[in-house]
Write a protein that holds these residues in place. Structure first.
Motif, PDB file in Angstrom:
ATOM      1  N   PHE A 193       0.787  -1.225  -0.214  1.00  0.00           N
ATOM      2  CA  PHE A 193      -0.027  -0.148  -0.022  1.00  0.00           C
ATOM      3  C   PHE A 193       0.750   1.327   0.089  1.00  0.00           C
ATOM      4  N   VAL A 194       2.077   1.255   0.079  1.00  0.00           N
ATOM      5  CA  VAL A 194       2.929   2.401   0.294  1.00  0.00           C
ATOM      6  C   VAL A 194       3.820   2.452  -1.061  1.00  0.00           C
ATOM      7  N   HIS A 195       3.348   3.983  -1.659  1.00  0.00           N
ATOM      8  CA  HIS A 195       3.779   4.151  -2.751  1.00  0.00           C
ATOM      9  C   HIS A 195       4.006   5.662  -2.614  1.00  0.00           C
ATOM     10  N   ILE A 196       4.793   6.208  -3.673  1.00  0.00           N
ATOM     11  CA  ILE A 196       5.089   7.669  -3.730  1.00  0.00           C
ATOM     12  C   ILE A 196       3.492   8.333  -3.875  1.00  0.00           C
ATOM     13  N   GLY A 197       3.078   9.305  -3.076  1.00  0.00           N
ATOM     14  CA  GLY A 197       1.891   9.863  -3.009  1.00  0.00           C
ATOM     15  C   GLY A 197       0.846   9.503  -2.018  1.00  0.00           C
ATOM     16  N   THR A 198       1.377   8.189  -1.227  1.00  0.00           N
ATOM     17  CA  THR A 198       0.414   7.812  -0.173  1.00  0.00           C
ATOM     18  C   THR A 198       0.727   8.906   1.058  1.00  0.00           C
ATOM     19  N   ARG A 199      -0.616   8.804   1.662  1.00  0.00           N
ATOM     20  CA  ARG A 199      -0.740   9.465   2.888  1.00  0.00           C
ATOM     21  C   ARG A 199      -0.491   8.624   3.961  1.00  0.00           C
ATOM     22  N   VAL A 200       0.414   8.789   4.923  1.00  0.00           N
ATOM     23  CA  VAL A 200       0.575   7.672   5.901  1.00  0.00           C
ATOM     24  C   VAL A 200       0.590   8.414   7.388  1.00  0.00           C
ATOM     25  N   LYS A 201       0.346   7.488   8.427  1.00  0.00           N
ATOM     26  CA  LYS A 201       0.273   8.092   9.870  1.00  0.00           C
ATOM     27  C   LYS A 201       1.626   7.384  10.351  1.00  0.00           C
ATOM     28  N   VAL A 202       2.512   8.410  10.959  1.00  0.00           N
ATOM     29  CA  VAL A 202       3.688   7.854  11.444  1.00  0.00           C
ATOM     30  C   VAL A 202       4.003   8.513  12.846  1.00  0.00           C
ATOM     31  N   PRO A 203       4.912   7.788  13.502  1.00  0.00           N
ATOM     32  CA  PRO A 203       5.315   8.155  14.908  1.00  0.00           C
ATOM     33  C   PRO A 203       6.347   9.281  14.833  1.00  0.00           C
ATOM     34  N   LEU A 204       6.073  10.611  15.279  1.00  0.00           N
ATOM     35  CA  LEU A 204       7.225  11.516  15.279  1.00  0.00           C
ATOM     36  C   LEU A 204       7.374  12.139  16.895  1.00  0.00           C
ATOM     37  N   GLY A 205       8.379  11.923  17.394  1.00  0.00           N
ATOM     38  CA  GLY A 205       8.374  12.137  18.901  1.00  0.00           C
ATOM     39  C   GLY A 205       7.755  11.332  19.477  1.00  0.00           C
ATOM     40  N   ARG A 206       6.787  11.906  20.393  1.00  0.00           N
ATOM     41  CA  ARG A 206       6.059  11.296  21.235  1.00  0.00           C
ATOM     42  C   ARG A 206       4.596  11.228  20.621  1.00  0.00           C
ATOM     43  N   ARG A 207       4.381  11.888  19.386  1.00  0.00           N
ATOM     44  CA  ARG A 207       3.096  11.844  18.748  1.00  0.00           C
ATOM     45  C   ARG A 207       2.859  11.126  17.579  1.00  0.00           C
ATOM     46  N   MET A 208       1.796  11.006  17.019  1.00  0.00           N
ATOM     47  CA  MET A 208       1.532  10.458  15.649  1.00  0.00           C
ATOM     48  C   MET A 208       1.137  11.789  14.632  1.00  0.00           C
ATOM     49  N   VAL A 209       1.580  11.736  13.718  1.00  0.00           N
ATOM     50  CA  VAL A 209       1.358  12.812  12.577  1.00  0.00           C
ATOM     51  C   VAL A 209       1.167  12.327  11.397  1.00  0.00           C
ATOM     52  N   TRP A 210       0.543  13.043  10.385  1.00  0.00           N
ATOM     53  CA  TRP A 210       0.056  12.633   9.105  1.00  0.00           C
ATOM     54  C   TRP A 210       1.446  13.036   8.301  1.00  0.00           C
ATOM     55  N   GLY A 211       1.847  12.187   7.232  1.00  0.00           N
ATOM     56  CA  GLY A 211       3.071  12.560   6.467  1.00  0.00           C
ATOM     57  C   GLY A 211       2.525  12.047   5.054  1.00  0.00           C
ATOM     58  N   VAL A 223      10.451   6.040  -2.060  1.00  0.00           N
ATOM     59  CA  VAL A 223      10.550   4.874  -1.694  1.00  0.00           C
ATOM     60  C   VAL A 223      12.052   4.201  -1.913  1.00  0.00           C
ATOM     61  N   SER A 224      12.365   3.298  -0.993  1.00  0.00           N
ATOM     62  CA  SER A 224      13.494   2.721  -1.354  1.00  0.00           C
ATOM     63  C   SER A 224      13.255   1.154  -0.756  1.00  0.00           C
ATOM     64  N   THR A 225      14.149   0.130  -1.422  1.00  0.00           N
ATOM     65  CA  THR A 225      14.097  -1.206  -0.741  1.00  0.00           C
ATOM     66  C   THR A 225      15.311  -1.442  -0.133  1.00  0.00           C
ATOM     67  N   GLU A 226      16.010  -0.456   0.159  1.00  0.00           N
ATOM     68  CA  GLU A 226      17.114  -0.752   0.949  1.00  0.00           C
ATOM     69  C   GLU A 226      17.048  -1.214   2.500  1.00  0.00           C
ATOM     70  N   GLU A 227      17.690  -1.833   3.038  1.00  0.00           N
ATOM     71  CA  GLU A 227      17.569  -2.224   4.574  1.00  0.00           C
ATOM     72  C   GLU A 227      18.352  -1.103   5.261  1.00  0.00           C
ATOM     73  N   ARG A 228      17.461  -0.647   6.409  1.00  0.00           N
ATOM     74  CA  ARG A 228      18.044   0.316   7.444  1.00  0.00           C
ATOM     75  C   ARG A 228      17.673   0.178   8.658  1.00  0.00           C
ATOM     76  N   PRO A 246       0.308  11.712  -8.262  1.00  0.00           N
ATOM     77  CA  PRO A 246       1.032  10.917  -8.985  1.00  0.00           C
ATOM     78  C   PRO A 246       2.548  11.139  -8.818  1.00  0.00           C
ATOM     79  N   PRO A 247       3.266  10.015  -8.796  1.00  0.00           N
ATOM     80  CA  PRO A 247       4.777  10.043  -8.369  1.00  0.00           C
ATOM     81  C   PRO A 247       5.570  11.285  -8.879  1.00  0.00           C
ATOM     82  N   HIS A 248       5.247  11.499 -10.168  1.00  0.00           N
ATOM     83  CA  HIS A 248       6.358  12.715 -10.631  1.00  0.00           C
ATOM     84  C   HIS A 248       5.880  13.992  -9.910  1.00  0.00           C
ATOM     85  N   LEU A 249       4.833  14.157  -9.279  1.00  0.00           N
ATOM     86  CA  LEU A 249       4.452  15.426  -8.686  1.00  0.00           C
ATOM     87  C   LEU A 249       5.447  15.306  -7.289  1.00  0.00           C
TER      88      LEU A 249
END
Length: 722
Positions: A20-38, A43-48, A65-68
């Motif tokens: 479900f994760v592609h360029i242009g998708t809206r995601v909810k992520v942890p930022l510090g102690r809170r959850m924010v929209w991003g 997108v990268s397939t590299e392990e980190r 769309p991705p190019h935007l």
DNA sequence: AGCACGCCGACT
DNA sequence: GTCGGCGTGCTC
């Protein structure tokens, strides 16, 4: 993140969300102690190691769309603004906040199933045969024909005669509006030549920028319509930027009339949309269902995927520049976007900005000129009325009064421009000379007689006018100078039998007020229309044969290097409102400076003459288009601290600046206090952009030396520096 | 932005 | 001895 963080942050994609994760998708992520929209910009397939995982992907993604993603980041880099803030400006409001304010609305859609059976009930038979004819219909459409059909439909579904499905419904405020008749005038010779060049560029599928310079009434809109038709024909899409949709209902109406057939869908984006309507329009565009987007500046970010044409109508308009927060210029971003997406970009204007005209002479833009008004209508005759040494009772000279009188006699309409709201720009104590200032801003309070108050036009502070002077105790407090409100009153006194209306920000706030005034003008229910620069823009009233400019000097005398350009453009635009119908027009401009080059050239409809004279001032001072500017404003509550910090900040800038960038200031801003904050500005000037950007990229580090209580705002390519 | 940390004055 | 003011720094 939709937060003012300068860099992009990386997150891990959990295996469960990977599809479900592609360029242009809206995601909810942890930022510090809170959850924010991003929003996912890469997108990268590299392990980190050590990345927090994405928490959630909502169903309504992707948003663009991705190019935007690259275009948004380019905009962020150019304006040195945090990418998250750029996204917040670009994307529809209501999806990035803590509370999800908008969501998808569903509606039931019914279709007749293949079954020969007839139901027993009369209502059931009635609705079913209608539905068999139509194949499928929304619940609301059925409801419009048959009263409360829901229980009947439910029964038909149970009987297996009708199928139902839940589909996403787009909230569209224009859906039910009637559509005007489409007039398709054949192209004039000028238009034909412009069109040939544009269509050739479109067919090449490469970027091409054009400046379409056409006098008012020369038919620029018809050129847009025809090029866009060609782009749609080729399977591509169109983006049309207009300064302010509310002020260009006539243009929107023509687009809807031309492209009303079902095959092409138009989305209109403007500030009047509710959050839900805007969200729906955006999603429909992102899904590729929309072929033409018409909108104000933020529409330049619309998620169209196969752009063929971008039109920037009235490209000289200052409203393309956002004046706070992310201070982008939609006209410049339209060119950038066109280059990236290999689209044809058309900047249209009767009075091109000096910068765009200069770029056309340098070859970056191809120059297309529409010389003549359609149907061979002549441009109006313009007279300058010298006010020097006259004593007038009110705001209007004898010439102006006579012209209005004779226009009334023959039943023609008149338009008066006075670029000042309210009754008078200030109240004055006749005994001691005291005037009344806004406590938050360095500006006099405008007097509004209709509401019996003094108001600040910048921060909306309002207070009742004093009856005795607080300085000397005197009782002779009188309005000085005139705004539109007073002018309307003067006109009523001079022409009691005339039907007079006023158009400014104060009378146009009610929903539909603008529309009503436009139709009253069109139907000839108004004799004299008084207004601020609003009346100069985008309106086409064939009955207007007289245009009067009451105070040209108020436009000329702003402390800004562009004031002459603005005055020339406004006067030319308003003059162009006269004589668009069958009878020729006449324009009177009252001024104390009749020899000023902006007025002289405007009175002769001589754009080139104005350009050649004005461009020399710019060249001499290395102002745009010869130099590039960045305005830095440092503001804070405590004036002393601001001055001191601005001084120190300027020194450290100077130390980093190098030879090519000139660091000017700090100087108090023309609006020294605004909304309770004291403001100093530092102007950066450079002949080439690169060293300017190098200096700005060091700004985050330099900024940390400023006390946190002060605010630093950055304006790349500023349009006004008040 | 929004949240935590840390350093100072005012209170139970 | 602790509560809370806001100046400072960080967020994958």
């Amino acid at each position: 993140m939709t937060a003012p963080i300068d860099k992009l942050l990386d997150y891990a994609i959990p295996a469960s969300l990977s599809s479900f994760v592609h360029i242009g998708t809206r995601v909810k992520v942890p930022l510090g102690r809170r959850m924010v929209w991003g929003f996912v910009l890469g997108v990268s397939t590299e392990e980190r190691e050590g990345l927090k995982p994405i928490a959630e992907v909502p169903e309504d993604s992707p948003f663009f769309p991705p190019h935007l993603a690259a275009f948004y980041q380019r905009a962020a880099a150019y304006y040195h603004h945090p990418p998250g803030e750029v996204l917040r400006t670009a994307l529809p409001a209501g999806i990035t906040g803590k509370v999800q304010r908008v969501g998808v609305v569903h509606e039931k859609k019914y279709h007749a199933l293949d079954a020969a059976d007839q139901p027993k009930g009369a209502r059931q038979q009635e609705i079913l045969s209608w539905l068999r004819e139509r194949k499928e219909a929304f619940g609301s459409e059925i409801g419009a024909v048959f009263p409360s059909p829901t229980p009947v439909l439910k029964r038909l579904v149970e009987l297996g005669l009708v199928g139902e499905e839940e589909v996403e419904r787009r909230r569209d405020p224009f859906f039910d509006l009637p559509v005007d008749a489409d007039l398709r005038p054949s192209a004039t010779e000028d238009q034909g030549q412009a069109l040939a060049a544009l269509q050739q560029a479109l067919a090449a599928e490469e970027f091409a920028g054009f400046l379409l310079h056409g006098v008012t009434g020369s038919g620029k809109t018809e050129v847009y319509l025809k090029v866009i038709a060609a782009a749609l024909e080729a399977g591509r899409q169109a983006l049309v930027l207009v300064p302010e949709i509310a002020q260009t209902p006539q243009l929107v109406a023509r687009f809807r009339a031309r492209f009303k057939s079902g095959e092409h869908s138009i989305a209109v984006l403007h500030s009047g949309l509710s959050e839900g309507e805007r969200y729906d329009a955006w999603r429909a565009i992102a899904r590729g269902e929309v072929h033409i987007v018409i909108g104000a500046r933020s529409a330049v970010f619309a998620p169209l995927d196969r752009l063929g044409v971008i039109v920037v109508d009235e490209e000289h308009e200052a409203s393309y520049k956002q004046a706070e927060g992310f201070r982008y210029n939609a006209r410049d971003l339209a060119l950038m976007r066109g280059q990236r997406e290999k689209a044809v970009v058309i900047l249209g204007s009767a009075t091109p900005s000096l910068v765009s005209y200069h770029r056309s002479r340098e070859g970056f833009l191809q120059y297309l000129r529409l010389h003549h008004r359609v149907l061979g209508r002549p441009l109006p005759e313009v007279e300058l009325v010298d006010l020097a040494g006259r004593s007038m009772e009110g705001s209007l000279s004898q010439e102006m009064l006579d012209a209005l009188e004779s226009n009334l006699q023959v039943g023609d309409q008149s338009l008066l421009l006075l670029n000042r709201r309210g009754f008078s720009p200030y109240l004055l104590c006749r005994e001691c000379g005291a005037t009344f200032h806004c406590p938050n801003c360095a500006i006099t309070l405008t007097y509004y007689q209709s509401r019996r108050l003094m108001r600040c036009n910048y921060c909306d502070y309002a207070v009742a006018p004093p009856t005795v002077c607080p300085e000397c105790g005197g009782g002779q407090i009188e309005p000085e100078g005139a705004g539109t409100e007073r002018l309307e009153e003067e006109l009523t006194a001079s022409f009691p039998e005339a039907r007079i209306a006023r158009m400014d920000r104060d009378t146009m706030t009610r929903k539909g007020a603008h529309q009503k005034l436009v139709s009253d003008m069109e139907q000839g229910r108004i004799d004299i229309l008084v207004g601020t620069q609003m009346v100069a823009k985008g309106l086409d009233f064939p009955g207007v044969t007289l245009v009067g400019v009451v105070g040209a000097d108020a436009i000329l005398n702003l402390p800004d290097f562009r004031s002459a350009e603005r005055a020339f453009s406004l006067l030319t635009q308003v003059a162009g409102r006269a004589g668009r119908g069958e009878r020729p027009g006449r324009v009177l401009i009252q001024t104390y400076a009749p020899t000023h080059h902006a007025l002289q050239h405007a009175s002769r409809h001589d754009y080139d003459g104005f350009y050649l004279e004005e461009i020399e001032y710019r060249r001499a001072l290395e102002y745009p288009p010869f130099g590039h500017l960045v305005n830095l404003v440092i503001s804070g509550i405590e004036g002393e601290k601001v001055a001191e910090a601005a001084e120190r900040f300027c020194d450290s800038l100077q130390a980093c600046a190098g030879e090519e960038v000139e660091v000017l200031g700090p100087a108090p801003c023309p609006l020294f206090r605004l909304r309770g904050r004291t403001r100093y500005q530092i102007l950066l000037k450079s002949v080439t952009r690169a060293p300017l950007h190098r200096l700005l990229s060091r700004l985050p580090a330099l900024r940390s030396a400023l006390p946190r209580t002060l605010k630093l705002t950055l304006d790349v390519d500023p349009l006004d520096m008040l």
